[in-house]
Scaffold this motif. Structure first.
Motif, PDB file in Angstrom:
ATOM      1  N   LEU A  34      22.424  69.195  76.071  1.00 26.88           N
ATOM      2  CA  LEU A  34      23.589  68.354  76.298  1.00 26.88           C
ATOM      3  C   LEU A  34      23.733  67.350  75.157  1.00 26.88           C
ATOM      4  CD1 LEU A  34      23.202  67.564  80.100  1.00 26.88           C
ATOM      5  CD2 LEU A  34      24.977  68.967  79.060  1.00 26.88           C
ATOM      6  N   GLN A  35      24.986  67.042  74.787  1.00 31.83           N
ATOM      7  CA  GLN A  35      25.212  66.042  73.745  1.00 31.83           C
ATOM      8  C   GLN A  35      24.737  64.661  74.192  1.00 31.83           C
ATOM      9  OE1 GLN A  35      29.147  65.989  71.872  1.00 31.83           O
ATOM     10  NE2 GLN A  35      29.537  68.029  72.675  1.00 31.83           N
ATOM     11  N   ILE A  36      24.904  64.373  75.481  1.00 28.87           N
ATOM     12  CA  ILE A  36      24.543  63.063  76.006  1.00 28.87           C
ATOM     13  C   ILE A  36      23.485  63.216  77.081  1.00 28.87           C
ATOM     14  CG2 ILE A  36      25.362  61.050  77.299  1.00 28.87           C
ATOM     15  CD1 ILE A  36      28.080  61.422  75.943  1.00 28.87           C
ATOM     16  N   ARG A  37      22.322  62.642  76.815  1.00 24.43           N
ATOM     17  CA  ARG A  37      21.228  62.574  77.785  1.00 24.43           C
ATOM     18  C   ARG A  37      20.897  61.081  77.904  1.00 24.43           C
ATOM     19  NH1 ARG A  37      20.226  65.980  73.863  1.00 24.43           N
ATOM     20  NH2 ARG A  37      18.493  64.751  73.003  1.00 24.43           N
ATOM     21  N   GLY A  38      21.595  60.413  78.810  1.00 21.45           N
ATOM     22  CA  GLY A  38      21.609  58.960  78.754  1.00 21.45           C
ATOM     23  C   GLY A  38      21.112  58.246  79.991  1.00 21.45           C
ATOM     24  N   VAL A 266      34.543  65.538  79.286  1.00 22.73           N
ATOM     25  CA  VAL A 266      34.158  64.822  80.500  1.00 22.73           C
ATOM     26  C   VAL A 266      32.682  64.444  80.411  1.00 22.73           C
ATOM     27  CG1 VAL A 266      35.905  65.764  82.064  1.00 22.73           C
ATOM     28  CG2 VAL A 266      33.825  67.057  81.627  1.00 22.73           C
ATOM     29  N   VAL A 267      32.351  63.281  80.967  1.00 19.76           N
ATOM     30  CA  VAL A 267      30.973  62.820  80.991  1.00 19.76           C
ATOM     31  C   VAL A 267      30.711  62.128  82.315  1.00 19.76           C
ATOM     32  CG1 VAL A 267      31.609  60.653  79.802  1.00 19.76           C
ATOM     33  CG2 VAL A 267      29.221  61.419  79.810  1.00 19.76           C
ATOM     34  N   VAL A 268      29.554  62.390  82.897  1.00 19.34           N
ATOM     35  CA  VAL A 268      29.135  61.686  84.102  1.00 19.34           C
ATOM     36  C   VAL A 268      28.460  60.399  83.638  1.00 19.34           C
ATOM     37  CG1 VAL A 268      27.666  61.745  86.155  1.00 19.34           C
ATOM     38  CG2 VAL A 268      28.879  63.805  85.425  1.00 19.34           C
ATOM     39  N   LEU A 307      18.843  65.716  89.100  1.00 16.68           N
ATOM     40  CA  LEU A 307      19.409  65.423  87.780  1.00 16.68           C
ATOM     41  C   LEU A 307      19.614  66.706  86.982  1.00 16.68           C
ATOM     42  CD1 LEU A 307      17.516  62.183  86.669  1.00 16.68           C
ATOM     43  CD2 LEU A 307      19.835  62.395  87.562  1.00 16.68           C
ATOM     44  N   ALA A 308      18.665  67.627  87.080  1.00 17.25           N
ATOM     45  CA  ALA A 308      18.816  68.894  86.378  1.00 17.25           C
ATOM     46  C   ALA A 308      19.988  69.698  86.925  1.00 17.25           C
ATOM     47  CB  ALA A 308      17.522  69.709  86.492  1.00 17.25           C
ATOM     48  N   GLY A 309      20.192  69.651  88.249  1.00 23.51           N
ATOM     49  CA  GLY A 309      21.306  70.381  88.852  1.00 23.51           C
ATOM     50  C   GLY A 309      22.653  69.831  88.426  1.00 23.51           C
ATOM     51  N   VAL A 310      22.787  68.500  88.419  1.00 27.86           N
ATOM     52  CA  VAL A 310      24.033  67.883  87.957  1.00 27.86           C
ATOM     53  C   VAL A 310      24.264  68.217  86.484  1.00 27.86           C
ATOM     54  CG1 VAL A 310      25.202  65.678  87.534  1.00 27.86           C
ATOM     55  CG2 VAL A 310      23.933  66.023  89.662  1.00 27.86           C
ATOM     56  N   ALA A 311      23.209  68.154  85.693  1.00 27.32           N
ATOM     57  CA  ALA A 311      23.339  68.448  84.263  1.00 27.32           C
ATOM     58  C   ALA A 311      23.807  69.871  84.015  1.00 27.32           C
ATOM     59  CB  ALA A 311      22.002  68.210  83.567  1.00 27.32           C
ATOM     60  N   ASP A 312      23.292  70.817  84.780  1.00 26.28           N
ATOM     61  CA  ASP A 312      23.701  72.210  84.571  1.00 26.28           C
ATOM     62  C   ASP A 312      25.181  72.413  84.884  1.00 26.28           C
ATOM     63  OD1 ASP A 312      21.469  73.284  83.466  1.00 26.28           O
ATOM     64  OD2 ASP A 312      20.757  74.295  85.267  1.00 26.28           O
ATOM     65  N   ILE A 313      25.695  71.695  85.875  1.00 30.50           N
ATOM     66  CA  ILE A 313      27.129  71.779  86.168  1.00 30.50           C
ATOM     67  C   ILE A 313      27.938  71.241  84.994  1.00 30.50           C
ATOM     68  CG2 ILE A 313      28.959  70.818  87.641  1.00 30.50           C
ATOM     69  CD1 ILE A 313      26.962  71.049  89.987  1.00 30.50           C
ATOM     70  N   VAL A 314      27.500  70.116  84.446  1.00 28.10           N
ATOM     71  CA  VAL A 314      28.200  69.546  83.288  1.00 28.10           C
ATOM     72  C   VAL A 314      28.126  70.492  82.100  1.00 28.10           C
ATOM     73  CG1 VAL A 314      28.265  67.606  81.683  1.00 28.10           C
ATOM     74  CG2 VAL A 314      27.748  67.191  84.090  1.00 28.10           C
ATOM     75  N   ARG A 315      26.974  71.084  81.884  1.00 26.09           N
ATOM     76  CA  ARG A 315      26.796  72.001  80.759  1.00 26.09           C
ATOM     77  C   ARG A 315      27.720  73.208  80.855  1.00 26.09           C
ATOM     78  NH1 ARG A 315      21.955  72.584  81.453  1.00 26.09           N
ATOM     79  NH2 ARG A 315      21.120  71.218  79.836  1.00 26.09           N
ATOM     80  N   GLN A 316      28.021  73.649  82.069  1.00 24.10           N
ATOM     81  CA  GLN A 316      28.806  74.862  82.271  1.00 24.10           C
ATOM     82  C   GLN A 316      30.313  74.618  82.328  1.00 24.10           C
ATOM     83  OE1 GLN A 316      27.028  76.553  85.822  1.00 24.10           O
ATOM     84  NE2 GLN A 316      24.989  76.476  84.900  1.00 24.10           N
ATOM     85  N   GLY A 322      31.961  69.611  78.657  1.00 27.93           N
ATOM     86  CA  GLY A 322      31.009  68.767  79.382  1.00 27.93           C
ATOM     87  C   GLY A 322      30.036  68.117  78.413  1.00 27.93           C
ATOM     88  N   LEU A 323      30.119  66.795  78.272  1.00 28.68           N
ATOM     89  CA  LEU A 323      29.321  66.102  77.264  1.00 28.68           C
ATOM     90  C   LEU A 323      27.899  65.795  77.728  1.00 28.68           C
ATOM     91  CD1 LEU A 323      31.918  63.522  75.866  1.00 28.68           C
ATOM     92  CD2 LEU A 323      31.314  65.772  74.969  1.00 28.68           C
ATOM     93  N   GLY A 324      27.741  65.424  79.002  1.00 32.52           N
ATOM     94  CA  GLY A 324      26.412  65.071  79.467  1.00 32.52           C
ATOM     95  C   GLY A 324      26.468  64.088  80.612  1.00 32.52           C
TER      96      GLY A 324
END
Length: 373
Positions: A34-38, A266-268, A307-316, A322-324
């Motif tokens: 992900l571009q953003i891991r914040g 989009v970014v969470v 957190l990994a589950g939310v990230a995978d949705i953003v990645r897809q 999906g920025l991160g």
């Protein structure tokens, strides 16, 4: 041989734990970073001033920002209040923390609340100094405040990479003047903030941030109106807390729809999950269920998996839009005096069971997972 096998298993344990926390990948696929891991660390300055301690996963005491960076996080979010009662989350702390963030090679998101206290869907209180301003002067105050904070960051060599013009602005900002009951006013205030951001740095991205990340009706209504009223922005920001904002699938449907409908990244900017049900400061936690979301226990492993589950949705998100994500208040541990109410030093912290540091001050497994998403 048994001793050798035991030693090998001990060395492999962190890798095994990380793999367990991550959703399985289909054969032959790879996972782009992900571009953003914040992380939002807005409470950090006050925590440190009151004696807060942070340790890495091995128990070594250190700078919380360095621990986050070494775990793989690459972005920090800091909120800004105008004139809070406790004197924290002001330009002074943002400048100091920004220097430290950039020294770690991390990027910076500045989150303007345009208030002296919390701004969210249920309250968008004007700063006391702006209470009696007529609308034109209120719009100018938004511009000036935004410009002054960001220009100070630029002048010290720590230009903001992203900026939120408002926080969880479902119903607008600076009520009643900027309420979405009068969209032209909402648009004028948001565009004043946008113009200030771009005057300081044309490359800084402007984020518009709503809560309720699983509510597609809200997002369509809000951004349709924003576009119809000429609101300028670069990125759509979302809060998504699985125990409040709908299922992971409704979140997936909304983030995919919003990205495609408006053609914006989009970014969470806020998400979190508890690692325990226990309390650490004598102030009741907001989330106390042992399984706040089905299938995800309030354990260190459950926190990491969510957190990994939310990230995978953003990645897809289709089109790579999906920025991160940012986990919210990663450093808000149970330090006496660092409570939720800036006007009440006796208030406690209802969030310490969702930080990325445990009650022994050590980095939790979720930090390493987030850093490698």
């Amino acid at each position: 041989m048994k001793r050798l096998l035991a030693a090998l298993l001990l060395l492999a344990a962190p890798i095994i734990q990380l793999a367990v926390a991550q959703p399985a990948l289909a054969a032959g696929t790879s996972r782009a970073a992900l571009q953003i891991r914040g992380a939002d660390v807005s409470s950090l300055a006050k925590s440190e001033a009151l004696g807060g301690v942070y340790r890495d996963a091995r128990g070594r005491k250190g700078d919380a920002l360095r621990i986050l960076s070494r775990a793989g996080l690459n972005y920090v979010r800091l909120k800004v209040w105008v004139d809070p009662a406790d004197g924290y989350n002001t330009t002074t702390q943002v400048l100091d923390l920004a220097r430290r963030v950039k020294a770690q090679g991390m990027k910076l998101l500045v989150d303007f609340h345009y208030s002296d206290t919390w701004a969210d869907p249920g309250k968008q209180f004007k700063p006391a100094a702006w209470e009696s301003l007529p609308f034109d002067r209120l719009r100018q105050a938004v511009y000036d405040h935004t410009y002054d904070v960001l220009d100070a960051l630029r002048r010290q060599g720590t230009t903001a990479d992203m900026v939120q013009v408002g926080n969880e602005i479902n119903g607008g900002l600076l009520w009643p003047d900027g309420s979405t009951s009068t969209w032209p006013n909402t648009a004028a205030l948001l565009n004043a903030g946008y113009d200030a951001v771009k005057r300081v740095s044309g490359s800084t991205k402007v984020v518009l941030h709503l809560a309720d990340g699983g509510d597609n009706g809200l997002y369509r209504w809000w951004f349709d109106n924003a576009n119809a009223n000429g609101v300028r922005y670069d990125v759509i920001g979302m809060s998504y807390y699985a125990y409040w904002h709908g299922t992971l699938e409704t979140f997936r449907a909304n983030i995919n729809d919003v990205a495609g409908r408006y053609g914006k990244p989009v970014v969470v900017v806020e998400t979190a999950y508890p690692f325990t049900t226990a309390d650490d400061d004598g102030w009741a936690n907001i989330i106390t269920s042992g399984e706040p979301y089905p299938g995800y226990r309030a354990t260190p492993e459950g926190q990491a998996a969510m957190l990994a589950g939310v990230a995978d949705i953003v990645r897809q998100v289709p089109g790579g839009l999906g920025l991160g994500l940012f986990t919210w208040e990663a450093t808000w541990t149970g330090v006496p005096g660092n409570g939720w109410d800036p006007a009440d030093p006796s208030s406690g912290n209802a969030w310490e069971n969702q930080a990325l540091f445990g009650y022994d001050d050590r980095a939790l497994p979720a930090m390493e997972v987030l850093g490698h998403l």
